[in-house]
Design an enzyme around this catalytic site. Structure first.
Site, PDB file in Angstrom:
ATOM      1  N   ASP A 140       5.420   0.659 -13.686  1.00 10.18           N
ATOM      2  CA  ASP A 140       6.347   1.169 -12.681  1.00 10.18           C
ATOM      3  C   ASP A 140       7.549   1.785 -13.379  1.00 10.18           C
ATOM      4  O   ASP A 140       8.219   1.125 -14.193  1.00 10.18           O
ATOM      5  CB  ASP A 140       6.810   0.045 -11.749  1.00 10.18           C
ATOM      6  CG  ASP A 140       5.695  -0.436 -10.834  1.00 10.18           C
ATOM      7  OD1 ASP A 140       4.567   0.096 -10.936  1.00 10.18           O
ATOM      8  OD2 ASP A 140       5.942  -1.341 -10.020  1.00 10.18           O
ATOM      9  N   ASP A 194       0.244   0.919   1.727  1.00  7.31           N
ATOM     10  CA  ASP A 194       1.142  -0.207   1.481  1.00  7.31           C
ATOM     11  C   ASP A 194       1.461  -0.838   2.827  1.00  7.31           C
ATOM     12  O   ASP A 194       2.029  -0.184   3.707  1.00  7.31           O
ATOM     13  CB  ASP A 194       2.418   0.275   0.802  1.00  7.31           C
ATOM     14  CG  ASP A 194       2.116   1.065  -0.469  1.00  7.31           C
ATOM     15  OD1 ASP A 194       1.165   0.701  -1.175  1.00  7.31           O
ATOM     16  OD2 ASP A 194       2.822   2.055  -0.740  1.00  7.31           O
TER      17      ASP A 194
END
Length: 256
Positions: free
Chosen positions: A8, A129
């Site tokens: 990330d 998500d």
């Protein structure tokens, strides 16, 4: 089952968030390239990159880091975060990325998703998500009224190559994957599913193996790799190719 390390990116650094909260970020490395090489050296066959700045900005931000990682490793890379128009998608492909992960535009611009799936066959992955079963968008800052399963079916029909399913409440928490939600999703679609969020141990990975025949073909692991709760090498041995349960016993050895 493919074990996919997550990298990330936030302000050019490798970080992990807690439940997608940008205010709860932990920096694991100032140099994401070193991290990428580390995972490949330990057996990774694919890397999962997320441009966290891009997810908030609505455009790719960490171009320099993405390009450097793509150049430094030989394994294929998938990238998500801020890919909300054709230009951004073309941009990451030009850097050597193999798969583009689309999230927000799957909800807001399905026609564009269909066009991109046609233009880049087998290279468009949809990142779903979910927060309490509903799809979150715009870097998880907004929650829609669309069910995750409903969106997955729609995206499959539009030509998506795979679905990455992330349970936001479990992401970065190390409390285990949401097996029930993954099972429900697998019953609705036939394209591959990649699980994400909450994986804390090799036991969690083994629990996902029961869903492999239903379509859960990969799992993204983030925080547990960085904290040392999971060894990538051991994880691949446990659930990857040649895992012990798939190796037939040498029945002749006892009777030689």
């Amino acid at each position: 089952m493919e074990v996919i390390p997550a990298i990330d990116l936030l302000e050019g650094r490798c970080v992990r968030l807690y439940q997608g909260d940008y205010s709860q970020s932990q920096v694991f490395s100032e140099n994401p390239v070193d991290i990428a090489k580390q995972w490949v050296d330990q057996g990774a066959t694919r890397l999962h990159l997320v441009d966290l700045d891009g997810a908030k900005a609505g455009k790719v931000v960490n171009l320099k880091a993405i390009a450097a990682i793509a150049e430094a490793v030989s394994v294929p890379i998938e990238i998500g975060g801020g890919l909300r128009d054709r230009t951004s998608v073309q941009q990451v492909f030009s850097l050597g990325v193999k798969w583009a992960i689309l999230g927000t535009i799957a909800v807001e611009q399905p026609q564009l998703v269909q066009e991109l799936c046609t233009e880049f066959p087998e290279k468009i992955i949809i990142g779903i998500d979910a927060r309490n079963g509903l799809v979150a968008t715009r870097g998880w800052l907004e929650t829609s009224e669309i069910l995750a399963t409903q969106l997955a079916v729609q995206m499959q029909e539009l030509g998506a190559a795979a679905i990455i399913y992330t349970d936001i409440h479990r992401d970065g928490t190390l409390i285990g994957p949401n097996l029930a939600a993954l099972r429900e999703l697998a019953q609705e679609i036939y394209i591959p599913i990649i699980a994400s969020g909450g994986v804390s141990s090799v036991s969690d990975l083994l629990s996902l193996l029961g869903l492999e025949t239903q379509g859960v073909k990969g799992v993204i692991v983030g925080k547990a790799l960085y904290t040392g709760d999971i060894s990538l090498t051991e994880a691949i041995k446990a659930v990857g190719p040649g895992r012990i349960q798939d190796v037939p016993p040498n029945l002749d050895s006892s009777f030689a």
